[in-house]
Every structure is written in C-alpha cells, then in structure tokens.
Design an enzyme around this catalytic site. Structure first.
Site, mmCIF file in Angstrom:
data_model
loop_
_atom_site.group_PDB
_atom_site.id
_atom_site.type_symbol
_atom_site.label_atom_id
_atom_site.label_comp_id
_atom_site.label_asym_id
_atom_site.label_seq_id
_atom_site.Cartn_x
_atom_site.Cartn_y
_atom_site.Cartn_z
ATOM 1 N N ARG A 65 37.021 29.649 39.703
ATOM 2 C CA ARG A 65 36.989 28.873 40.938
ATOM 3 C C ARG A 65 37.148 29.796 42.145
ATOM 4 O O ARG A 65 37.981 30.705 42.130
ATOM 5 C CB ARG A 65 38.130 27.846 40.919
ATOM 6 C CG ARG A 65 37.903 26.653 41.800
ATOM 7 C CD ARG A 65 38.773 25.479 41.339
ATOM 8 N NE ARG A 65 40.142 25.882 41.156
ATOM 9 C CZ ARG A 65 41.175 25.369 41.865
ATOM 10 N NH1 ARG A 65 40.954 24.454 42.782
ATOM 11 N NH2 ARG A 65 42.401 25.773 41.634
ATOM 12 N N SER A 103 45.356 34.474 35.343
ATOM 13 C CA SER A 103 46.284 33.892 34.353
ATOM 14 C C SER A 103 46.177 34.565 32.991
ATOM 15 O O SER A 103 45.934 33.910 31.959
ATOM 16 C CB SER A 103 46.041 32.385 34.236
ATOM 17 O OG SER A 103 46.246 31.766 35.471
ATOM 18 N N ASP A 138 49.822 31.618 37.728
ATOM 19 C CA ASP A 138 49.804 30.222 38.184
ATOM 20 C C ASP A 138 51.208 29.676 38.475
ATOM 21 O O ASP A 138 51.377 28.789 39.308
ATOM 22 C CB ASP A 138 49.083 29.325 37.173
ATOM 23 C CG ASP A 138 49.608 29.496 35.752
ATOM 24 O OD1 ASP A 138 50.481 30.357 35.534
ATOM 25 O OD2 ASP A 138 49.134 28.785 34.854
#
Length: 923
Positions: free
Chosen positions: A550, A611, A665
């Site tokens: 993203r 992550s 995250d």
C-alpha cells in the site's frame, strides 16, 4: 336466550389476538427481575436445563404427592433411547388427618412409604451399601425454586394445610425424613404405615439399602414435558389440561433474569392459571363465570384457570343452566332444585354429554340421573351449552399455547418454529375435539409456528424419573467437562505469575548483558516522541506486510488528517525473485501513485511500515533478519532495508524520495492513536499475531547509548516463554497445536493468545470431548480431524450468539458436517469462551507488566495512560476487549488505562512517525 348465552361463550378471533398479546407481555414481566413480582403469569424457573437425549441409564426412584395418596415408582432406564423403561410402582393411601396435621408427620409418612416400597421391590443382595439411589419428588404446590433440589413452599392448596412447612425447603424436609428412616428412626410423626396397615413395615438393617438422595423437585407439568421427550424426539413445551391448568416450556436461559444462568435454555413453569387476575380477562367473563369465581375459595384469583380447568367447567355450565331456567329457556315447569347444589354437575357428566353424537338419549339419561326432567329440546340445549363451555376452554388453551409458541419463535430469532408439545389431562384425553381445536386455533393465532401434540404417558411418574436421570447425566458431564477445561482456567495467582515473569523478561531484554538470551527482545525503535498535535504537512507512507503493498499520502492539517491510498499487488515471482526486482517494483508503485496524486514535483518525508523481523539500528536504518509470509527475495537478509529502497530509487531515477523512518505495525498503531490522544504511549496488536510497544525511559535501555528522554521499545512479546519460563501454562492442547506449526517451540506466548492459533486449540478440545462422548453423543466426526478446519472467526460468531437461537453455531456445525444437539452447541460455546478468556487474561497479564513498569519508572502513585490497539481479535471478538480490560484493572489497580482503537496504524502511523521526526528536526 339460548343464542345469547352461546354468543357470550364465544370469543371473536380479534379478541383472542389481543389476549395472546397480553399473555406475552405478562410472560416478559414474569421473566424480568424488576417486574417479576408484579406479573400474574409467574414464569417460575425450574432449573431444568436439558431434555432427555436417550443415553440416560440406571435406576431412579420417584415419589409423587397426590390429592390423598402417595405414589412411589422405581424406573429403570437402559440408555436405549428411553423407548422401553421398566417401571414398578405402589400407591399408599394417606391416613386421615395427615393433610391438616404437622408437616413433620407428612414427610415422615412419605419417607416410610419409600422404605416400605424399597423393601418390597428391591433385592437386598443386589444393593450396594454406600451407593446413592436418586429420587425425584413430584410436589404439586406453589414453590419458589432456587435450584433443582431446593424449593421453598409458598402456599398450600388442594386441601393441604400442614403446619411448619410454608417458607421451608421441602426437599430438605423430605431428605431429613428419609435419613431418619435409613437410620432406623420413625420420626416425630409416629409410624403412620403401621397404624394404616395394622402392622409395622419391615425396618431394614442399616446399610441394607442404598442411601436415597433427593436430587430433583418438579411439578406435574414439567414431568409431562420430560415424559414426551422419551420418544426419541425432544419435547420443549407441555400443557396440562386437567382440574387445574398450566404450561411449561424451554426458554432461553439469559431471559430468565431471576436466575444467574445465562447459557443455554431453562424450563420455565408459567403458572398461567393466574393470567387475568389483573382484570385483563374481565370482558370475556360471563355472568356464569362471575358466579363460579365468587363461590370459589379464592375469588378474583386464578381467573384463567377458572375459565379452562375441568374443576370449574361443570360449575360454569350449572350456573348457565340456572340462568337459562330463570329465563324460562329450559326446564320449564319442572323442579330444578338439584342445580342449586354446588358440584352436582361434574366434568364426567359434561364429557359424556358432549361426546354423545347419536341423538339425545344418553343426555336425557344423564340429566334424569341427576334428578332433572328434561324434554327433548332441553337435552339438545344442554348439550349446546356444554359444548360451548368446553369449546371455549379449548380455544383459550390454544390462545395460551399460541402465546408460548410465538414467544419461543421470537426469542430464538427464528422465522418459523417447529416444536413438540406434550399434552396431559382429562380434558385433553376425554374430549376428542380438544386436539383439533387446539391445533386449528393456535395455527390461526401463531401461523409461524407448527406444533406437534404428543400425548403424555404418566408425566408425573416417568417424567419425574427423566428429570432426575437428566440431572444426573448433566452433573456427571459437568464434572468431566470441568476436568477437561480446568488446565485452561487461570487463577489470579497464575496471572500474577505471568505478569512477574513478563516483567523479568522485559528487564533481561533491556539489559545489554542479557539482551541476546531474553525471550522478550525489547527492540529499540528509535522513535523518541509521540505526536503532540502540532504536526503539519504532507507525508508519504509505505505499508509492506504481505502480498499486497500500500502507498499512502497523509495530509496533516489543523482540521485533522486526510488520507489517500492505493493498493498494489506483489506477484509471487517478485516476492520470490531478487531483492533488486522487489524494491524496483516498490519504487514503480510509488511513482505510479505520486503521478496519480500530482505529487511528482514534491519531495515528501516518507515513513515505511515494514512488517518483517528486523534489527533496527536507527530510525531510518534496519537490518532484515529473515523473510516470512511467503517472501524469499534474494540479497536482502542482513541488509539495511531503507538503503535497499534508496538504491532502487536511484536506479529508477526517482530523486524525490526522502525516507525518514522505518517502523513496524505495533509502533505505527501507537503513533496513529497518539495523534488522537497525546496520552497514548503504548501500542498493542492482537490479531493474527500479537505484539506490544511502549515508551521506555532511555536510562533503562541498555542497548542504546544515551540516558536522556524516552524511546519506543518494540517488545516482540510473541516470543515470551520461548526459553521455557511459561511451559507450565501449556496444556496438552497447546502442545499439540505447537508441534504442528511451522515453528515448534517458538512464539510460545503468541500461540496462547493470537487469532492464528485459537481455532486450532478449540478443535483439539472438541476432539477430546467427542472422544469422551461429551459431544455429539460420541458419534465420529471425521471432518473435525482436519487441521485448521475450525477457524478463529468461528469463536467470535459462537460467543456472539449468547442466549439466542444459536443458529450461528448450528450453521458452523453444518459447515463442519457435525450433527449437533442444542446441548452440544451450548457446550461448544463454553469451550470457545474458555479459550478466548484465557487469551484475553494472558494478554492483560503482559500489559499489566508494561503499565506497572512505566508507573514505577516515573515514580507515580497512579499512572494514567492510553493504549492504542489494533487487530481483528481485539476488534471483532465480542468479549475479548472486555475480558482484557477487566483483568488488567485487577492486576494493575494503580494504573488507569484507556484503550483507543487504531485506524490504519500501519499506514497513518508510519506517516506520523515521519511527521514527528520532521517536527523534532525542526523541518
């Protein structure tokens, strides 16, 4: 006059609908804790929470206290579906005066009946001293029941008025009397059997008979329901249409507010005979009904029962005939003095009259036998009145049943209800059209419900044995279930131990000397400040944590935060190709996004959520330790991820890229919530995996130079216990799950808490329970053997269905090809609740260690802090967050902890890390 009388006894359908609605309202009042005492439909809990399933077996004793006798039965069940129980019974007439004497004498007499019955029906050679013989007690009087084996008598009726019993526990009174008999005593009431039979009953030597234990008390209505469940199909409603009138049904337990039971169902004894005592039936009371009520021993009470009970129907007809005679509509010119005698017109007379379809000869004979001289026309009119009164009673029964059925359908959230209804009583058995009227009228009033009527065979006898048998089956099952689940149920001491161990491992992880061997890694994130609300500007964010990548632009203004984003797919060939190919693809995606957003001319600070396990050596410098989640791009492990991204930008000639921060995250979640609440200094993820971070004092971070200020520490607490310190918490089920993962012995704490593993833990428990025949009646469940078939999302669905029709559970079970009963569904929910509660409690214990450390670090008596939290388990599970917060309050009472749900921690959070870094740098 005859037509007017018949019309007054006929109730329009519209009025029946209104009456049904009133009864449903009164049922709700009876179940509600606040309004229970005001309700006329009493809705008394029976503490019977299951119907027979056919596996019950053993010997069961029943004692039934009747109008003027005591009936004793010994029922043997063979676990064959209860199709052919063996029964032996004996009836004992009550001595004169005992019904109005001392209570102790009554219960001593009952106990003597039991002793005499056992002496005559059981073989002493086959009885084992010390074994209990369970007894079910049918006690047909109004009681306040607080357990299946505890009931206080509210009031006597039916001619009984024994002293010293009202307000006492009748089960305890009977048990005491039985204990005296077993000890060889005769009690304070003397030996009634001796005086009755003219000889003393045989007194067994101590230990010759098994100890009789009263395990259940019930009324005859409940017994009827349980008897009708013996035919291999569950029965959930019972109606008694006899001298008195009553109904019971299986209600959702959470609606029975006057009990503490919230799971499954409970049989509720409606005591609907008092419906209408508040005046709601006044408009359908005829002058004949009013006369019957006024002549009764309890005027104004039990109004519904006085319209439908067979004890009153003859009296209603008698008063109708008196009124019609006075109007000269019948018996003109003849002596009708006999009609002035109360009770002269019995229900037997009524049934014989209405069941005679061939002329009026039989009617004439009955009336003449009563002392009347009827004409042919009189006989026809008397028959019309009798049919109207009994037909009205059947119609009112149907209305009451329709109210029960609609209530069950609504509270189970079903579109249609199919249910079996047990039926008993002389009106049901003695009037052939009763069933037809009951079915047709109830279908008109409750078209969404389909009731199958089942005639009861000895509801108060066989049914009482079934109640007792089911109670014992459930008690044995409960012991086994508790044994299976006990290792998963954590005490306060257990949780305090976890909290202390977590604190110990945190200290080891922060210490430079012990850091490398600590199971809680306590990785520095190089994030030294949380947002304070003054951040402004446009920031790019990248979020790489799986097959989707993203890119976001986050605009931070005085008005708030505005986000635009786009998702790009990373093909498997790139995930498993070269590092250059992967990072070139990422830069291509960034270029595409910036072009679409008209950002190509801007050089924006960029925050990168990455992550994957990294060793962070600076805010914008992190070495990849290993790939996970299907990635295996070559040339990346051991390299600085940010530098790989910058090199790709150079290759792609993208000069407008300024990476200022790389975060995971959990840190992103804390920063995202920190913008909304500056008091947010903890991040928590509880989803597929679990992790936490918090702001630690720099003086305590031994792995980084410097003592001033604070730094966010990424705990990586999923690995807590990898050194064996929490092995004592691992149950057999946890060990099996751990052994079948791709990383046995690793991420031990995470495997007790996170969504990736909870479904598997539940599956392992269900398999053991099925093996122990606690579920699915021991039937094999091949699909349950499949790994990961029980998804963690099922836990949320199952626990969300608390108290409802459990349709969600049944859908899941159907998906798993499991043929489950209602009781199976309730037990499955308990398993899910146990597993998810433990997960929430362990998470709370870890968090308690964090907040207590922060409080002590800052030298505070009381700490106020906010936790930014993300993850599907926390967000979607109906109980997880409440259980976590409740446990945390207990374990860290000096910390006031607020939880704030994160919105896009991995995207917005990364941008805010960049924004805070920008602010700190004065840019």
């Amino acid at each position: 006059q005859i037509q007017r009388a018949l019309r007054s006894l006929s109730i329009p359908l519209e009025r029946l609908h209104i009456m049904k609605g009133h009864m449903m309202q009164d049922m709700c009042k009876g179940l509600c804790r606040q309004t229970h005492t005001q309700a006329k439909v009493r809705m008394l809990p029976t503490y019977i929470c299951s119907t027979p399933n056919g596996t019950e077996k053993g010997n069961f004793l029943v004692v039934e206290l009747c109008q003027n006798l005591v009936r004793t039965l010994l029922v043997t069940l063979y676990g064959d579906g209860n199709m052919s129980p063996h029964m032996v019974y004996k009836i004992f007439d009550m001595p004169e005066g005992i019904m109005q004497g001392e209570g102790e004498a009554l219960f001593d007499f009952i106990a003597q009946c039991v002793t005499q019955f056992l002496a005559e029906t059981t073989n002493p050679d086959t009885n084992t001293s010390g074994e209990n013989l369970p007894l079910g007690f049918v006690f047909p009087f109004s009681c306040r029941q607080t357990r299946l084996d505890k009931a206080e008598l509210l009031s006597w009726s039916k001619g009984f008025s024994c002293s010293g019993v009202v307000g006492k526990d009748v089960v305890e009174l009977l048990q005491s009397a039985i204990n005296k008999q077993e000890a060889g005593g005769q009690g304070g009431g003397g030996n009634w059997l001796s005086s009755w039979r003219g000889r003393k009953p045989s007194q067994p030597a101590a230990g010759q008979f098994r100890h009789v234990e009263v395990v259940a008390l019930m009324n005859d209505t409940v017994g009827t329901m349980m008897t009708c469940s013996m035919e291999g199909r569950p029965c959930e409603v019972a109606v008694v249409a006899d001298k008195g009138s009553n109904c019971c049904f299986m209600a959702e337990a959470f609606l029975v507010e006057i009990t503490d039971e919230t799971s499954g169902r409970m049989c509720v004894n409606t005591e609907w005979g008092c419906f209408g005592d508040d005046g709601t039936l006044n408009d359908i009371f005829t002058p004949y009904d009013v006369c019957v009520d006024e002549e009764s021993s309890d005027p104004g009470e039990k109004r519904f029962e006085k319209l439908v009970g067979s004890l009153y129907l003859g009296e209603i007809i008698r008063h109708a005939l008196i009124a019609l005679t006075a109007e000269k509509a019948i018996f003109t010119g003849t002596d009708v003095g006999v009609l002035k005698q109360k009770g002269v017109f019995t229900i037997q007379h009524v049934l014989e009259i209405i069941n005679n379809e061939e002329g009026t000869t039989e009617v004439k004979r009955i009336l003449e036998a009563l002392g009347l001289q009827p004409s042919e026309r009189d006989c026809g009119r008397v028959q019309q009145i009798c049919r109207a009164v009994v037909g009205r009673a059947a119609t009112l029964y149907a209305t009451g049943l329709a109210a029960i059925l609609s209530y069950m359908c609504q509270t189970r959230e079903m579109e249609t209800l199919m249910v079996n209804v047990g039926m008993e009583g002389e009106l049901y058995t003695g009037y052939p059209r009763f069933e037809e009227i009951l079915q047709s009228v109830s279908r008109l009033l409750a078209p969404e419900c389909m009731a199958t009527l089942l005639p009861s065979r000895d509801g108060s006898g066989r049914g009482a044995a079934m109640v007792t048998a089911v109670a014992l089956r459930l008690a044995a099952q409960r012991r086994e279930v508790n044994e299976v689940l006990a290792p998963l149920r954590l005490s306060r001491e257990d949780l305090e131990g976890v909290q202390a161990l977590m604190r110990q491992e945190m200290e080891r992880g922060l210490n430079k000397e012990t850091h490398d061997t600590a199971s809680v890694r306590m990785l520095p994130s190089y994030v030294s400040h949380t947002p304070d609300g003054t951040e402004r500007g446009n920031f790019l964010a990248l979020d790489l944590g799986g097959t989707n990548f993203r890119v976001l632009v986050v605009r931070v203004t005085e008005e708030g935060i505005n986000i635009a984003s786009e998702i790009y797919v990373i093909p498997a060939s790139i995930m498993q190709g070269t590092g250059e190919g992967l990072f070139d693809h990422i830069i291509d995606c960034i270029l595409d996004f910036q072009t679409k957003q008209n950002l190509m001319t801007n050089v924006l600070p960029l925050g990168f959520t990455f992550s994957f396990p990294c060793k962070q050596v600076g805010l914008d410098k992190a070495l990849l330790l290993t790939w996970t989640k299907g990635f295996s791009a070559s040339g990346c492990v051991g390299q600085d991820v940010v530098q790989l991204l910058r090199e790709a930008a150079v290759r792609k000639q993208h000069s407008g890229l300024r990476v200022v921060a790389l975060v995971n995250d959990t840190v992103g979640t804390m920063m995202s919530c920190g913008y909304e609440d500056p008091n947010c200094e903890i991040g928590l993820i509880v989803g597929t995996g679990t992790n936490a971070c918090y702001m630690e004092e720099m003086r305590n971070v031994g792995t980084v130079e410097g003592d001033e200020g604070r730094m966010c520490i990424n705990m990586e607490w999923g690995a807590f216990g990898d050194n064996g310190c929490i092995d004592h918490l691992f149950t057999h089920f946890d060990k099996v799950v751990d052994e079948t993962t791709i990383n046995p012995g690793k991420q031990r704490f995470e495997k007790l808490i996170s969504g990736m593993y909870l479904g598997e833990i539940v599956r392992q428990i269900l398999m053991v329970m099925a093996e122990k025949q606690l579920l699915f009646q021991g039937r094999p469940c091949p699909k349950l053997q499949t790994k990961d078939i029980f998804q963690t999302k099922f836990l949320s669905t199952i626990e969300l269905s608390n108290g409802l029709a459990l349709r969600q559970i049944r859908d899941i079970l159907n998906e798993l090809e499991l043929d489950a009963s209602f009781d199976d569904s309730v037990l499955m929910r308990e398993v899910c609740q146990t597993v998810s509660l433990r997960a929430a409690q362990l998470c709370a214990a870890g968090l308690a260690a964090v907040v207590e450390k922060m409080r002590e670090n800052r030298g505070l008596d009381q700490l106020s802090v906010t936790v930014g939290v993300d993850g599907t388990l926390y967000k979607l599970h109906p109980c997880f967050s409440d259980n976590l917060q409740k446990t945390l309050k207990e374990l860290a009472p000096k910390c006031n902890v607020t939880f704030l749900l994160s919105e896009d921690g991995s995207g917005k959070g990364a941008a805010l890390v960049a924004a805070v870094a920008n602010r700190a740098a004065g840019q």
